[in-house]
Design a protein around this motif. Structure first.
Motif, mmCIF file in Angstrom:
data_model
loop_
_atom_site.group_PDB
_atom_site.id
_atom_site.type_symbol
_atom_site.label_atom_id
_atom_site.label_comp_id
_atom_site.label_asym_id
_atom_site.label_seq_id
_atom_site.Cartn_x
_atom_site.Cartn_y
_atom_site.Cartn_z
ATOM 1 N N ALA A 100 0.856 -1.184 0.000
ATOM 2 C CA ALA A 100 0.000 0.000 0.000
ATOM 3 C C ALA A 100 0.893 1.236 0.000
ATOM 4 O O ALA A 100 2.021 1.216 0.503
ATOM 5 C CB ALA A 100 -0.911 0.000 1.209
ATOM 6 N N THR A 101 0.384 2.324 -0.554
ATOM 7 C CA THR A 101 1.205 3.504 -0.761
ATOM 8 C C THR A 101 0.740 4.681 0.096
ATOM 9 O O THR A 101 -0.370 4.694 0.624
ATOM 10 C CB THR A 101 1.175 3.886 -2.247
ATOM 11 N N LYS A 102 1.616 5.673 0.190
ATOM 12 C CA LYS A 102 1.387 6.826 1.055
ATOM 13 C C LYS A 102 1.004 8.031 0.208
ATOM 14 O O LYS A 102 1.623 8.306 -0.824
ATOM 15 C CB LYS A 102 2.665 7.119 1.848
ATOM 16 N N SER A 103 -0.005 8.744 0.634
ATOM 17 C CA SER A 103 -0.482 9.911 -0.099
ATOM 18 C C SER A 103 0.646 10.908 -0.338
ATOM 19 O O SER A 103 1.446 11.205 0.552
ATOM 20 C CB SER A 103 -1.618 10.581 0.681
ATOM 21 N N GLY A 104 0.713 11.416 -1.574
ATOM 22 C CA GLY A 104 1.704 12.413 -1.922
ATOM 23 C C GLY A 104 2.967 11.872 -2.536
ATOM 24 O O GLY A 104 3.749 12.626 -3.129
ATOM 25 N N ASN A 105 3.203 10.562 -2.405
ATOM 26 C CA ASN A 105 4.388 9.956 -2.997
ATOM 27 C C ASN A 105 4.120 9.549 -4.440
ATOM 28 O O ASN A 105 2.978 9.554 -4.910
ATOM 29 C CB ASN A 105 4.837 8.741 -2.186
ATOM 30 N N LEU A 106 5.180 9.175 -5.144
ATOM 31 C CA LEU A 106 5.091 8.743 -6.533
ATOM 32 C C LEU A 106 5.379 7.254 -6.633
ATOM 33 O O LEU A 106 6.231 6.743 -5.903
ATOM 34 C CB LEU A 106 6.104 9.499 -7.405
ATOM 35 N N VAL A 107 4.669 6.580 -7.517
ATOM 36 C CA VAL A 107 4.982 5.182 -7.820
ATOM 37 C C VAL A 107 5.561 5.127 -9.221
ATOM 38 O O VAL A 107 4.986 5.651 -10.170
ATOM 39 C CB VAL A 107 3.732 4.286 -7.709
ATOM 40 N N VAL A 108 6.719 4.527 -9.337
ATOM 41 C CA VAL A 108 7.450 4.438 -10.597
ATOM 42 C C VAL A 108 7.737 2.974 -10.884
ATOM 43 O O VAL A 108 8.072 2.210 -9.972
ATOM 44 C CB VAL A 108 8.787 5.222 -10.504
#
Length: 306
Positions: A58-66
């Motif tokens: 799961a990812t954190k708001s405001g970050n980028l997934v590349v």
């Protein structure tokens, strides 16, 4: 084909973390062959294409997934994906898998004669990116996804040298300690000592702690990048449709000049659930809930080559 194939800002549209339930990532697949975009057509450009994969936390708001990809045998195969914190200039995690397309040893490590040795990540298009070969202020450029994890093609191995895949590591930790755990994971996931006999697919998440001040050792790269106080790995294995998991949590320090034994590395084993408590990262959340709750409580080093 677009140069910037996949960058997702997690605060777009929904104003928060994008969450996906377990979709078609592993439904009806032939295990060991699922890491592809069949036919080698355009690479996936939607969030679901990467965020619904089993290895992706799961990812954190405001970050980028590349994500980085290569074409293998006519199919597009993901080298790895990562969650990049554009404020701290460091990846929160890097995720990938060993399977039938990615466990082979077909090439050698990128030559040190090739410059830049550590290129700026082209997927960031220069925005909030650390420049090529930036100094880590006396720390090693430590791979998160190791060069030796991606030896199935020249492109895949070269992808591991991007600055977004680098973390500032104490030399003795990187070269004498972390490398032993990396070697164990490679033995479990790649062609060789265990390979396909151990797992049809081995899902791997690696990273260093950058979220909280008490889990940051200091700063490098002209004070732009945190030096993690701890490094971790989370592993999920599937064999004949059955899942199991284990995790590792290591303090980032100089443990001495001698490489540790696996018996020593074993002392750093924890359950995935414990690692989630330490890091605040929800690993393997795309598993069905009933499977996730059971699997993430496990911690049996004897069944993981130790």
């Amino acid at each position: 084909m677009k140069k910037n194939l996949f960058i997702v800002s997690l605060c777009l549209a929904l104003g928060g973390c994008l969450c996906f339930s377990c979709g078609d990532d592993d439904d009806g697949i032939v295990y060991g062959q699922e890491n592809t975009n069949p036919g080698g057509g355009p690479l996936p450009t939607t969030g679901t294409a990467v965020l619904s994969r089993l290895e992706t936390p799961a990812t954190k708001s405001g970050n980028l997934v590349v994500s980085h990809w290569s074409v293998e045998g006519g199919d597009s195969v993901m080298t790895y994906c990562l969650e990049y914190d554009p404020v701290k200039h460091h990846s929160r995690w890097v995720a990938f898998r060993f399977d039938g397309r990615t466990r082979a040893n077909n090439v050698s490590r990128k030559s040190y004669d090739i410059r830049p040795q550590y290129p700026e990540d082209p997927k960031l298009n220069g925005q909030n990116a650390i420049e090529s070969d930036a100094s880590f202020s006396g720390y090693d450029h430590g791979h998160l996804c190791a060069s030796a994890d991606r030896l199935y093609s020249r492109t895949a191995n070269d992808n591991t040298f991007y600055m977004t895949n680098m973390s500032p590591q104490i030399g003795a930790f990187n070269q004498k300690y972390w490398v032993v755990l990396e070697g164990l994971v490679q033995d479990l996931g790649k062609s060789g000592k265990y390979g396909a006999n151990f797992a049809d697919t081995l899902y791997v998440v690696k990273g260093g702690t950058i979220d909280n001040a008490d889990q940051i050792l200091g700063y490098a790269c002209s004070n732009r990048m945190p030096v993690p106080k701890y490094y971790y790995m989370a592993l999920l294995r599937v064999k004949n449709g059955a899942y199991s998991s284990i995790a590792f949590w290591m303090e980032h320090k100089d443990y001495g000049t001698v490489k540790p034994s696996l018996a020593t590395i074993k002392q750093h084993c924890v359950s995935v659930q414990t690692l989630q408590n330490y890091t605040g990262i929800d690993f393997f959340h795309n598993l069905p809930d009933v499977v996730e709750q059971k699997v993430e409580q496990q911690c049996d080093p004897s069944s993981w080559g130790m």
